[in-house]
Each structure stands twice: as C-alpha cells, then as structure tokens.
Design a protein around this motif. Structure first.
Motif, PDB file in Angstrom:
ATOM      1  N   THR A   9      31.490  39.853  30.916  1.00 37.06           N
ATOM      2  CA  THR A   9      31.689  40.024  32.348  1.00 37.06           C
ATOM      3  C   THR A   9      30.387  39.697  33.062  1.00 37.06           C
ATOM      4  OG1 THR A   9      33.291  41.751  31.899  1.00 37.06           O
ATOM      5  CG2 THR A   9      32.430  41.633  34.135  1.00 37.06           C
ATOM      6  N   ALA A  10      30.381  38.578  33.800  1.00 37.15           N
ATOM      7  CA  ALA A  10      29.161  38.156  34.494  1.00 37.15           C
ATOM      8  C   ALA A  10      29.018  38.883  35.816  1.00 37.15           C
ATOM      9  CB  ALA A  10      29.188  36.643  34.719  1.00 37.15           C
ATOM     10  N   VAL A  11      30.139  39.070  36.517  1.00 38.03           N
ATOM     11  CA  VAL A  11      30.127  39.786  37.792  1.00 38.03           C
ATOM     12  C   VAL A  11      31.174  40.883  37.683  1.00 38.03           C
ATOM     13  CG1 VAL A  11      30.474  39.623  40.275  1.00 38.03           C
ATOM     14  CG2 VAL A  11      29.434  37.710  39.045  1.00 38.03           C
ATOM     15  N   ASP A  12      30.737  42.129  37.908  1.00 41.93           N
ATOM     16  CA  ASP A  12      31.567  43.262  37.521  1.00 41.93           C
ATOM     17  C   ASP A  12      31.949  44.111  38.734  1.00 41.93           C
ATOM     18  OD1 ASP A  12      32.860  45.113  36.021  1.00 41.93           O
ATOM     19  OD2 ASP A  12      31.069  45.969  35.096  1.00 41.93           O
ATOM     20  N   GLY A  13      32.652  43.463  39.695  1.00 36.68           N
ATOM     21  CA  GLY A  13      33.149  44.219  40.835  1.00 36.68           C
ATOM     22  C   GLY A  13      32.084  44.475  41.878  1.00 36.68           C
ATOM     23  N   ILE A  14      31.754  43.465  42.687  1.00 32.53           N
ATOM     24  CA  ILE A  14      30.743  43.695  43.725  1.00 32.53           C
ATOM     25  C   ILE A  14      31.350  43.544  45.116  1.00 32.53           C
ATOM     26  CG2 ILE A  14      28.857  42.985  42.200  1.00 32.53           C
ATOM     27  CD1 ILE A  14      28.610  40.449  43.704  1.00 32.53           C
ATOM     28  N   TRP A  32      34.388  17.199  40.365  1.00 33.09           N
ATOM     29  CA  TRP A  32      32.997  17.099  40.847  1.00 33.09           C
ATOM     30  C   TRP A  32      32.062  17.749  39.835  1.00 33.09           C
ATOM     31  CZ3 TRP A  32      32.108  13.547  44.079  1.00 33.09           C
ATOM     32  CH2 TRP A  32      32.801  13.364  45.269  1.00 33.09           C
ATOM     33  N   ILE A  33      32.467  18.906  39.288  1.00 35.60           N
ATOM     34  CA  ILE A  33      31.635  19.543  38.262  1.00 35.60           C
ATOM     35  C   ILE A  33      32.534  20.010  37.138  1.00 35.60           C
ATOM     36  CG2 ILE A  33      29.886  20.359  39.884  1.00 35.60           C
ATOM     37  CD1 ILE A  33      31.120  23.180  39.488  1.00 35.60           C
ATOM     38  N   ARG A  34      31.927  20.259  35.972  1.00 35.70           N
ATOM     39  CA  ARG A  34      32.670  20.888  34.887  1.00 35.70           C
ATOM     40  C   ARG A  34      32.838  22.349  35.255  1.00 35.70           C
ATOM     41  NH1 ARG A  34      33.073  17.828  30.424  1.00 35.70           N
ATOM     42  NH2 ARG A  34      31.536  16.178  30.150  1.00 35.70           N
ATOM     43  N   ARG A  35      33.985  22.697  35.774  1.00 36.41           N
ATOM     44  CA  ARG A  35      34.221  24.063  36.225  1.00 36.41           C
ATOM     45  C   ARG A  35      34.113  25.047  35.070  1.00 36.41           C
ATOM     46  NH1 ARG A  35      36.373  25.410  41.290  1.00 36.41           N
ATOM     47  NH2 ARG A  35      37.142  23.570  42.317  1.00 36.41           N
ATOM     48  N   ASP A  36      33.326  26.075  35.275  1.00 34.70           N
ATOM     49  CA  ASP A  36      33.272  27.193  34.329  1.00 34.70           C
ATOM     50  C   ASP A  36      32.922  26.766  32.918  1.00 34.70           C
ATOM     51  OD1 ASP A  36      34.022  28.478  36.528  1.00 34.70           O
ATOM     52  OD2 ASP A  36      36.057  28.940  35.890  1.00 34.70           O
ATOM     53  N   ALA A  37      32.226  25.650  32.782  1.00 33.54           N
ATOM     54  CA  ALA A  37      31.847  25.209  31.436  1.00 33.54           C
ATOM     55  C   ALA A  37      30.764  26.134  30.899  1.00 33.54           C
ATOM     56  CB  ALA A  37      31.345  23.778  31.467  1.00 33.54           C
ATOM     57  N   ARG A  86      37.004  32.669  40.802  1.00 34.13           N
ATOM     58  CA  ARG A  86      36.752  34.056  40.435  1.00 34.13           C
ATOM     59  C   ARG A  86      37.886  34.561  39.554  1.00 34.13           C
ATOM     60  NH1 ARG A  86      38.295  33.552  45.804  1.00 34.13           N
ATOM     61  NH2 ARG A  86      40.073  34.812  46.464  1.00 34.13           N
ATOM     62  N   THR A  87      37.613  35.600  38.786  1.00 34.31           N
ATOM     63  CA  THR A  87      38.657  36.210  37.971  1.00 34.31           C
ATOM     64  C   THR A  87      39.528  37.096  38.855  1.00 34.31           C
ATOM     65  OG1 THR A  87      37.133  36.192  36.112  1.00 34.31           O
ATOM     66  CG2 THR A  87      39.094  37.566  35.890  1.00 34.31           C
ATOM     67  N   SER A  88      38.891  37.896  39.732  1.00 37.22           N
ATOM     68  CA  SER A  88      39.662  38.689  40.687  1.00 37.22           C
ATOM     69  C   SER A  88      38.773  39.110  41.836  1.00 37.22           C
ATOM     70  CB  SER A  88      40.254  39.920  39.987  1.00 37.22           C
ATOM     71  OG  SER A  88      39.207  40.739  39.513  1.00 37.22           O
ATOM     72  N   GLY A  89      39.384  39.722  42.844  1.00 45.19           N
ATOM     73  CA  GLY A  89      38.640  40.161  44.013  1.00 45.19           C
ATOM     74  C   GLY A  89      38.972  39.307  45.218  1.00 45.19           C
ATOM     75  N   LYS A 130      34.003  38.287  37.729  1.00 49.38           N
ATOM     76  CA  LYS A 130      34.068  37.006  37.030  1.00 49.38           C
ATOM     77  C   LYS A 130      33.829  37.258  35.552  1.00 49.38           C
ATOM     78  CE  LYS A 130      34.174  32.657  36.183  1.00 49.38           C
ATOM     79  NZ  LYS A 130      35.355  31.822  36.413  1.00 49.38           N
ATOM     80  N   GLU A 131      34.800  36.877  34.746  1.00 48.08           N
ATOM     81  CA  GLU A 131      34.675  37.064  33.297  1.00 48.08           C
ATOM     82  C   GLU A 131      34.637  35.706  32.607  1.00 48.08           C
ATOM     83  OE1 GLU A 131      38.125  39.387  32.448  1.00 48.08           O
ATOM     84  OE2 GLU A 131      37.426  41.061  33.681  1.00 48.08           O
ATOM     85  N   TYR A 132      33.764  35.591  31.624  1.00 49.53           N
ATOM     86  CA  TYR A 132      33.761  34.421  30.741  1.00 49.53           C
ATOM     87  C   TYR A 132      34.168  34.927  29.374  1.00 49.53           C
ATOM     88  CZ  TYR A 132      30.938  32.197  34.367  1.00 49.53           C
ATOM     89  OH  TYR A 132      30.482  31.693  35.555  1.00 49.53           O
ATOM     90  N   GLY A 133      35.433  34.790  29.034  1.00 51.61           N
ATOM     91  CA  GLY A 133      35.902  35.348  27.773  1.00 51.61           C
ATOM     92  C   GLY A 133      35.689  36.849  27.776  1.00 51.61           C
ATOM     93  N   ALA A 134      34.953  37.343  26.797  1.00 55.11           N
ATOM     94  CA  ALA A 134      34.749  38.782  26.689  1.00 55.11           C
ATOM     95  C   ALA A 134      33.577  39.251  27.571  1.00 55.11           C
ATOM     96  CB  ALA A 134      34.471  39.164  25.240  1.00 55.11           C
TER      97      ALA A 134
END
Lengths: 319, 267
Positions: A29-34, B262-267, A67-70, A23-27
């Motif tokens: 990476t919050a979750v990096d391949g688990i 339902w929620i602000r997704r990915d805000a 999710r971004t991928s996976g 899971k990436e938020y812009g630049a």
C-alpha cells in the motif's frame, strides 16, 4: 474558472479535494487513505521521506496514475477522467527527465506554447527563469540546473491555474534557488495555486503557506508552516557550558533563563536555538517511521541512497 | 480542427528533430542509399539475365529493393525506436501532461515519416540515375503505381512502427529489439537477396509480412515488364500488393490504438 482566482479561501471551492485516497501495488500500500484540501491561490508544501507516497499522490492528482479508491477532485474534475481542456489549466514540472534535447530553449517553449489556449509570452518566460543568454542553445547542451529551469519554464508556459512542482530546485546552485523562489512568489501573487514537493525544508518554509507531511502512505501532519507538529517541538532551546558539561534546557522564556544564568557570570558557549521546520519535520517523520519501521519502500522512484541516509539522520535526531 | 493544426505544427517540429539526431539519420535515412551504392559498385560487372538481350544491371535490380527498404526503415525502424526512446526518456510523459491530443502527436510522427521518406526516395532515384546510370521509367502509369505503393507502404510502415514501439521495455534496448526484426524481414523479402532465388518456404513466409509486397510493387515500377515472369506467380500481382498492404495498414492502426500510452501506467 473565475472562482479559481478568488482570494477568499473559505467560500470558494477548493482547487484540490482529496478524501480517503488509497493506492495499492499488489500487496504493498503506497497511499493508505489520505485526506486534504488545497484552496485556490494557496501554496501547499507536500513533504515526506522517499517512499512515503508523495510522488504517487501527485501523479494521481496529475492524472498520470489511477487510484485504487477514494475521491479526488482537481479543479472540479476527476483527474482519472478529465479531458484536454482540464489539462490546459494545469502546469506540471516533473522530476528531472533525460530527454535528448535536440531543440533550443526557445524552439521548445514556442512549440509547447502552441498547445495552450492562452500561453505566456515565450521570451518573457525565458527571462523569468533566467535563461535569456541560453535561448538559442540546444537543451541537450545545458547544465543540469539550466535544464531544470527549462522544465519549470515548460510547466508555466500555459499560464496554469494550478501548478505542480516536483522537486523543482534539485541541482540548482544557491543563487539559482533564490531566483527560483522569486519566480514562484510572482506566480503566487498572480493567484496560481501551487503544490510543491521538495527535500529542502528551508524551501518549503520560504514558499509554502501550508505543509502536508506524509509518511508511510498516511498524513502525519497538516497545517500552517509555523503550526505543524507537536508544539513542544517548537519550544526554544538554551544551551550553555557549566563546569565543563554541556547543559540544555527547553523553555518558552529563553530570555529569562539567559538573564538568570548571566547574573552568575558570563555563561560559556551560550546559544538560544529556535527549532527550524527541519527539526519539527524530522521529529514528525521519525515518529511515523518508528511506527511502520518494517514497511517496505516502493513506488516512489526517488534515489534510494538519499532515502537511506535521510532515515539514518532521522534516527539520530529522534533517538 | 485545432487537433489538425497542432498536428501540422508537430510535423515541422518532428522533422527538425529527426535531422538533428545523427544516428537516426544514418541508420534510417542514409542507410538504403549507402547499401545501393555498395551493391551497385561491388557487383558492377554482373547483371541479371532473363533471356538473350534481356538483362539488367545490379543497380537496376537494387533500386526498387532499396526504395522498399527505405519505406520500411523510415516507418517501422524509425518510429518504433523513436517512440520507445521518447517513452523511456520522459518526452511522452511530459507531453501527456499538456493539452496536446495524442492524434496530433501521431499526425506529427506520420507526417515526419512522409517528409523524410519522400526526400529519401528522391535521393535514391537521383543517386541511382546520376551515379549508376539507372534508366528511370518515363510512362505516367509507372509513376502512378510508384505513388500509390509508396503512400500505402509508408502509411502502413509508420503505423506498424507505432505499434511495435511498445515492444522494447526501455529506450536503451529499443534498437536491439527492433533492428533484428527489420533486418530479418529485409533478407527474406527480396531486399538484399534476389527474391526469385529464395526457397519457396521462405517466399511463402515473407508473403505474410508487408515488406515483400512493397518490394514487389517497386519492382513492378522499375524493372522491365518481362521480369514479372520471375515473380512466384509469374505476374506483378499489383491487386494483391494493395490487398496485403491494406490488411497490414488496418492491423497497424488497431495495434497502435490498443498499445499506445503516454506513459506505462502503474508500471
């Protein structure tokens, strides 16, 4: 559905199956391949410091975030596309919310019970979380710990196959926590699969069958509660005072060492310490923290002050 | 089927919650009644004259205006603030984790608007009639007009309220964002100020929004026929009231469908 209640964890399909989740938020990476699985009936303790990616991971499993991928399967479906029938099989206890609480405990539970095809009895559920005396009190008038019990009651009212508990006992007094543990053990006996995040390591040790430790968006340990981490981190420690100096020795045979010391006279300030899950855990996330020390913290809405003090603790322990 | 049953269950729940939230009750339910009482009392010695022998009291004039304001407040202000608050305080996130269908949630909200709107209109009519001596229409035709303007206006207002609920960034700012919109609309649409006395450009501007048409429909019901001459076109134009509200109803429906989460997704 019946497959979800099988006790044989090896032959049944997992309740949760996660592969290569990112899971990436812009630049950032919050979750990096688990990767991990949760077997039916198992209780997984998901551990990690604030900002490690726990909440993001859980919210992806609950269907709240994309999710971004996976590849993710929860009760056999992709949470990104699953429907209301799938939701009816889940129970979700979110981190505490600030709802206005205009309804009484009983009214709120009776309302939510209607949404599920096979709900628990409302009064039994109120009793299970120990709120009988408050059943007719408006939720807004309850204490923080009591409101948290309402959250838990709302999470289990639909008789879920899979229950997510996100820091469920924050704000509980010690007695309330013990009672809550009893409730979770009863749910486990009924065959409920549970994913628990908590900052209380004793709670994870009490309730979890398995621990998954996440730090910096990666899995740093995955295994049975008494097996995670470096085996050397579990070696008992013997401490004593000799000629005014505090001595410490790690040994697999502490009894032998103590006997040898005692042969030369009663040792001063003697203690034998078996490292707790907390010690092992702090060792794990401390190491991971060193590897990605300059990684910015984001995404995990937890209180950052507690995050900072925890990291400070880890540094003390590991340095 | 169960979506409808759960929606009906939500109506009762939402209505109970509404009447337990004091500020909502005051600012969206009682406010038009209070304003009617203030206007009717403050200007009790004045009247609006159309010609010799054709005059109405201020209470007569303000009753349709406050019925229109009530429809706007019970729909737009109530739902926009309520849903924005629920989004912000975690109510919607919790509901999003249950098998409740969003449609049932909306049935609950719109049903709540209808129940509170009907009670509010009834209260306005009773207060106007008993306390301020307003003579209510006696012909069935007027009440038929009242019924469709009320139903169409309330539905439209509720849908716009749902659509606008995604405008405030959080629950705390919801009132500050929504109330000025609603207030300005009331001033330019002939609720507080006599519509025929407003400059033409302001009348034209107000015609783009639904409140002007709800107020005009209500005037058609409660004011004497001769007062149609004071409308911009010299007639009540009920056909255009229906068209304008119909367009806003569709716009509100599309807006709420597109913006609601339902929620602000990915805000």
């Amino acid at each position: 559905m019946p497959g979800g209640r099988l006790q044989d964890m090896n032959t049944s399909t997992p309740s949760i199956r996660v592969r290569g989740l990112r899971k990436e938020y812009g630049a950032h990476t919050a979750v990096d391949g688990i990767d991990f699985d949760v077997a039916p009936g198992e209780t997984l303790a998901l551990l990690g410091p604030n900002g490690a990616g726990k909440s993001t991971t859980i919210e992806i499993l609950e269907g709240y975030r994309r999710r971004t991928s996976g590849d993710v399967q929860v009760l056999g479906e992709d949470p990104g596309h699953a429907g209301l029938a799938w939701r009816a099989r889940l129970g979700i206890v979110l981190q505490s919310t600030g709802e206005s609480g205009a309804f009484t405990v009983r009214e709120q539970l009776a309302q939510f019970a209607r949404y599920y095809p096979n709900p628990r009895d409302v009064d039994e559920t109120i009793a299970a979380v120990g709120l009988e005396a408050k059943a007719k009190t408006r939720i807004g008038k309850l204490s923080g710990g009591q409101r948290r019990r309402v959250d838990v009651a709302l999470g289990i009212i639909g008789r879920p196959e899979l229950l997510f508990l996100d820091e469920p006992t924050t704000g509980f007094d010690p007695e309330a926590r013990r009672e809550f543990w009893g409730l979770i053990r009863r749910l486990k006996h009924e065959g409920t699969t549970i994913v628990l995040t908590t900052h209380y390591l004793d709670e994870a040790a009490q309730l979890g069958d398995r621990a998954l430790v996440i730090a910096g968006g990666r899995v740093v340990a995955d295994g049975a509660m008494d097996e995670i981490g470096d085996p050397s981190a579990r070696v008992p420690i013997v401490r004593w005072r000799e000629a005014g100096v505090l001595r410490e020795e790690r040994t697999e045979r502490p009894g032998e060492l103590v006997a040898r010391l005692a042969a030369a006279g009663e040792p001063a300030a003697l203690e034998v310490v078996r490292p707790s899950l907390e010690d092992v855990y702090l060792g794990l996330v401390g190491e991971a923290g060193k590897q990605s020390a300059d990684q910015p913290e984001a995404g995990d809405g937890g209180t950052s002050t507690r995050g900072r003090s925890r990291r400070a603790e880890q540094q003390e322990v590991t340095s | 089927m169960s979506t409808a049953i759960l929606g009906a269950a939500r109506v009762g729940y939402e209505t109970k919650g509404y009447f337990r939230t004091w500020d909502q009750v005051f600012f969206t339910f009682l406010f038009p009644v209070l304003m009617l009482a203030i206007f009717a009392s403050a200007f009790s010695s004045q009247s609006i004259e159309l010609g010799p022998g054709q005059s109405i009291t201020m209470a007569d004039y303000y009753l349709p205006a406050m019925l229109a304001a009530g429809i706007l407040l019970s729909g737009v202000q109530n739902l926009a603030v309520d849903i924005a608050t629920e989004k912000s305080d975690g109510t919607l996130k919790r509901l999003g984790g249950t098998p409740l269908a969003p449609t049932s949630y909306f049935i609950g909200k719109i049903g709540q608007v209808f129940i509170t709107g009907v009670l509010q209109a009834a209260l306005l009519l009773v207060v106007a009639s008993l306390a301020f001596g307003v003579t209510l229409p006696s012909d069935p035709g007027s009440w038929m007009t009242f019924a469709w303007v009320f139903v169409l206006g309330t539905t439209t207002s509720a849908l716009i309220g749902i659509g606008l609920s995604s405008l405030p960034r959080n629950g705390k700012s919801a009132t500050a964002v929504i109330v000025p919109i609603v207030l300005v609309l009331q001033f330019i649409s002939g609720v507080y100020l006599q519509f025929s006395a407003l400059p033409e450009w302001m009348q034209n501007l107000a015609s783009l929004f639904p409140l002007k048409w709800i107020a005009q429909g209500m005037r058609a019901v409660f004011l004497p026929e001769e007062f149609a001459a004071m409308e911009p076109s010299g007639a009540w134009d009920l056909g255009w009231v229906a068209v304008a509200l119909g367009i806003w109803l569709v716009a509100g429906l599309v807006l709420s469908r597109l913006t609601f989460r339902w929620i602000r997704r990915d805000a």
